[in-house]
Write an enzyme that holds these catalytic residues in place. Structure first.
Site, PDB file in Angstrom:
ATOM      1  N   GLY A  39       0.805  -1.224   0.000  1.00 18.57           N
ATOM      2  CA  GLY A  39       0.000   0.000   0.000  1.00 18.57           C
ATOM      3  C   GLY A  39       0.829   1.260   0.000  1.00 18.57           C
ATOM      4  O   GLY A  39       0.302   2.342  -0.269  1.00 18.57           O
ATOM      5  N   GLY A 197       1.662  23.705   1.663  1.00 17.50           N
ATOM      6  CA  GLY A 197       1.058  22.854   0.656  1.00 17.50           C
ATOM      7  C   GLY A 197       0.007  21.970   1.290  1.00 17.50           C
ATOM      8  O   GLY A 197      -0.374  22.167   2.452  1.00 17.50           O
ATOM      9  N   VAL A 287       8.185  16.957  -1.190  1.00 19.30           N
ATOM     10  CA  VAL A 287       8.732  15.607  -1.196  1.00 19.30           C
ATOM     11  C   VAL A 287       9.683  15.448  -2.377  1.00 19.30           C
ATOM     12  O   VAL A 287       9.688  16.253  -3.307  1.00 19.30           O
ATOM     13  CB  VAL A 287       7.607  14.547  -1.274  1.00 19.30           C
ATOM     14  CG1 VAL A 287       6.735  14.605  -0.036  1.00 19.30           C
ATOM     15  CG2 VAL A 287       6.763  14.738  -2.532  1.00 19.30           C
ATOM     16  N   ALA A 334      -1.781  10.380  -5.357  1.00 20.08           N
ATOM     17  CA  ALA A 334      -2.049   8.949  -5.459  1.00 20.08           C
ATOM     18  C   ALA A 334      -2.891   8.614  -6.680  1.00 20.08           C
ATOM     19  O   ALA A 334      -2.636   7.621  -7.373  1.00 20.08           O
ATOM     20  CB  ALA A 334      -2.748   8.467  -4.191  1.00 20.08           C
ATOM     21  N   HIS A 460     -31.546  19.475  -6.036  1.00 14.91           N
ATOM     22  CA  HIS A 460     -31.756  20.520  -5.029  1.00 14.91           C
ATOM     23  C   HIS A 460     -32.397  19.899  -3.791  1.00 14.91           C
ATOM     24  O   HIS A 460     -33.297  19.080  -3.899  1.00 14.91           O
ATOM     25  CB  HIS A 460     -32.689  21.589  -5.591  1.00 14.91           C
ATOM     26  CG  HIS A 460     -33.079  22.638  -4.586  1.00 14.91           C
ATOM     27  ND1 HIS A 460     -32.235  23.668  -4.237  1.00 14.91           N
ATOM     28  CD2 HIS A 460     -34.207  22.791  -3.842  1.00 14.91           C
ATOM     29  CE1 HIS A 460     -32.835  24.432  -3.337  1.00 14.91           C
ATOM     30  NE2 HIS A 460     -34.031  23.921  -3.079  1.00 14.91           N
TER      31      HIS A 460
END
Length: 481
Positions: A39, A197, A287, A334, A460
C-alpha cells in the site's frame, strides 16, 4: 535459476499495486517488489490515515459548536489523542490487508526486499533496509524473497519521501515529518508548520482542531501556492478565524533547539526577523522521488531534479524500463499514480487506443477545514497562456444546502475559453468540495462545453448547485445571486 515474469513492479503504493492488478487482468505474469509495507506511503502514512485523523478533528469541531445547531453538549469536548491515532492506524491496517487480498486474488507474486535493476530485464532483490510490515490476512498466494528475477518490463513505482532543508532537518523529536506528525504520543501545546502545501495545511488544520496553538510559515505570497488566489484567500480567512496564525512571504532561516522546545527565526519579505518558540515543528516543504539505490545510473535511465523522466505512457529512455507515480514527478498524487499505472500497463499489453496521461486534468484536493479542490488552469495561469477567458463565481453564502449545513463560507469558481466554451479550470473552497470536484473533472474529460453544463440538471438542495450557478455566472445568467 532466475524466475521469469512479463512485468515486475518495484513498489506497492497506489500506482504499483493498481498496475499489478491491471497487468494480471490482462494476462501478464506479474510480480511486485516491496521493502516495507503493502500500500506504500499513501495507504500507510499519507492519504488514508490523515483523512482518518481529519475526520476525528471534524467531529470534534462539530461537537464544540453543537450550540450553533440547537444542540446542548455539556462542557468543552476534548480529544484522546491516543485513541485518535489508534483509530487512524487501524484504518491503515485494514486497507493494508486489503492490498494483500488483491495480490492473492489476482495471482500477483509479492517479493519482499529491495530491488536493484542490474540491466534491462533483470533485477536483483536484496534484504530490506526497512523493517518489513507483513500484510494482514489473507496473505498473498505467492510470497518470495531475495534473489534474481527477470522481466520483459520493469516498472519503477518507488514513490517519494519528505524533502529536508539543509540545517533544518527533521530529527524525529522536535522537528517532525508527516511520519511523526501522524502518531504523536501527546499533543504539543504549540506547533510551527513550515510549508503550506496540502500536507502542511492538512496537519495545521488537524492540530488546530485538537486545540494546539498553530503557526504556519510559507515562503510564497499565498498559502497553498498551486491553487487559485481567490480560493486560497477564502481558505486563509477561515483558517485564521479558527485561530491559526499564518505568515506568508516568510522563511525560516534558523532553528534553535532546547530540551523540549525550539525557536524558529522567521525572516519576512521586508527583511525583518522574528523569533517564534513552539513545542514542535512540522517540516512540510515538499517531497522528493525515491530514485536512489535502484541502479538507474548504471543502466542509463534519465532523471531530472530527483525524478525519473517519462513520456505520457510511463516509458523512460531505456527500453523495457518504466516509471509511474511520485517517482516520475509532479503532480505527486495517489490518483495520478494509479492512472499512470493503468495507462503504462495497457500500453505494454498492446491495447488499442490507450491515451497518454493528461496532467492538466488531474484534480487536486486539500482536506483542511474548509476543504479546497481544483482541476485545470487557475485564472492567472489561463491569462499567462494567452487565453481569452470568461470567469464565473458563486458563493456558498447563496446556497441553501451550505447554509443549512452551517458551512456557508465557500466559493465555486470556473474558467472558460471565451471563444470555444471549453472548461479550462474549476476551483472550489468549502464543505465537501473534494467530493464535488470530480463533476468538473468528468466534464473536462468529456470536452463538455458551457452550454451542456448549463443544461445539466443538478439536484436541489445540494452544495453541487454552486457548480451550475458558477457556470451560469460566467455567461451572465446566474439565477440565485
Amino acid at each position: 535459476m532466475a524466475e521469469n515474469y512479463d512485468v515486475i513492479i518495484i513498489g506497492s503504493g497506489p500506482g504499483g499495486y493498481v498496475a499489478a492488478v491491471r497487468a494480471s487482468q490482462l494476462g501478464l505474469k506479474t510480480a511486485i517488489v516491496e521493502r516495507e509495507h503493502l500500500g506504500g506511503i499513501c495507504l500507510n502514512w499519507g492519504c488514508i490515515p490523515t483523512k482518518a485523523l481529519l475526520r476525528s478533528a471534524e467531529v470534534l469541531d462539530h461537537a464544540n459548536h453543537a450550540k450553533d445547531y440547537g444542540l446542548v453538549l455539556e462542557g468543552k469536548m476534548s480529544a484522546d489523542v491516543t485513541a485518535v491515532v489508534a483509530r487512524s492506524r487501524g484504518v491503515s491496517a485494514r486497507l493494508n490487508g486489503g492490498v494483500g487480498f488483491l495480490m492473492k486474488k489476482n495471482k500477483v507474486d509479492v517479493i519482499w526486499g529491495e530491488a536493484k535493476i542490474t540491466k534491462p530485464g533483470e533485477i536483483v532483490v536484496g534484504k530490506s533496509s526497512k523493517p518489513v510490515v507483513e500484510p494482514q490476512n489473507p496473505v498473498p498466494k505467492n510470497v518470495k524473497g531475495e534473489g534474481t528475477y527477470n522481466a520483459k518490463h520493469i516498472i519503477i513505482a518507488t514513490g517519494a519521501r519528505p524533502r529536508a532543508l539543509p540545517g533544518i532537518e527533521p530529527d524525529g523529536k522536535l522537528i517532525w515529518t508527516y511520519f511523526e506528525a501522524m502518531k504523536p504520543a501527546a499533543l504539543p501545546k504549540s506547533l510551527i508548520v513550515m510549508g503550506s502545501g496540502a500536507i502542511g495545511i492538512e496537519f495545521a488544520s488537524f492540530y488546530r482542531s485538537m486545540g494546539v496553538d498553530v503557526t504556519v510559515v510559507e515562503v510564497m505570497p499565498t498559502i497553498m501556492p498551486v491553487e487559485d488566489v481567490e480560493v486560497t484567500a477564502i481558505a486563509r480567512k477561515q483558517l485564521e478565524k479558527r485561530g491559526m496564525k499564518i505568515l506568508t512571504s516568510a522563511k525560516i532561516t534558523k532553528v534553535e533547539k532546547a530540551a523540549d522546545s525550539l525557536t524558529a527565526h522567521v525572516e519576512t519579505a521586508d527583511g525583518k526577523v522574528q523569533q517564534i518558540t513552539a513545542d514542535r515543528m512540522i517540516s512540510a516543504v515538499g517531497v522528493q522521488g525515491n530514485i536512489e539505490n535502484l541502479g538507474l545510473e548504471a543502466v542509463g535511465v534519465k532523471t531530472d531534479r530527483g525524478c525519473v523522466v517519462i513520456d505520457g505512457y510511463g516509458k523512460t529512455n531505456i527500453a523495457g524500463i518504466y516509471a509511474i507515480g511520485d517517482v516520475a514527478g509532479p503532480p505527486m498524487l495517489a490518483h495520478k499514480a494509479e492512472h499512470e499505472g493503468v495507462v503504462c500497463v495497457e500500453k505494454i499489453a498492446g491495447l488499442p487506443n490507450v491515451h497518454a496521461t493528461d496532467k492538466g486534468k488531474v484534480p487536486g484536493c486539500t482536506y483542511c477545514h474548509p476543504q479546497v479542490a481544483s482541476v485545470g488552469l487557475t485564472e492567472a495561469k489561463a491569462k499567462e497562456a494567452g487565453r481569452d477567458i470568461r470567469v464565473g463565481r458563486f458563493s456558498f453564502a447563496a446556497n441553501g444546502k451550505a447554509i443549512a449545513l452551517g458551512e456557508d463560507q465557500g466559493l465555486c469558481k470556473v474558467i472558460f475559453d471565451k471563444k470555444t466554451g471549453e472548461l479550462l479550470g474549476a476551483h472550489m473552497v468549502g464543505a465537501e468540495v473534494t467530493e464535488l470536484i470530480q463533476g468538473f473533472v468528468v466534464a473536462m474529460n468529456l470536452e463538455t462545453t458551457e452550454e451542456e453544463l448549463m443544461h445539466t440538471i443538478f439536484p436541489h438542495p445540494t452544495v453541487s448547485e454552486t457548480m451550475k450557478e458558477a457556470v451560469l455566472d460566467a455567461y451572465g445568467r446566474v439565477l440565485n445571486a
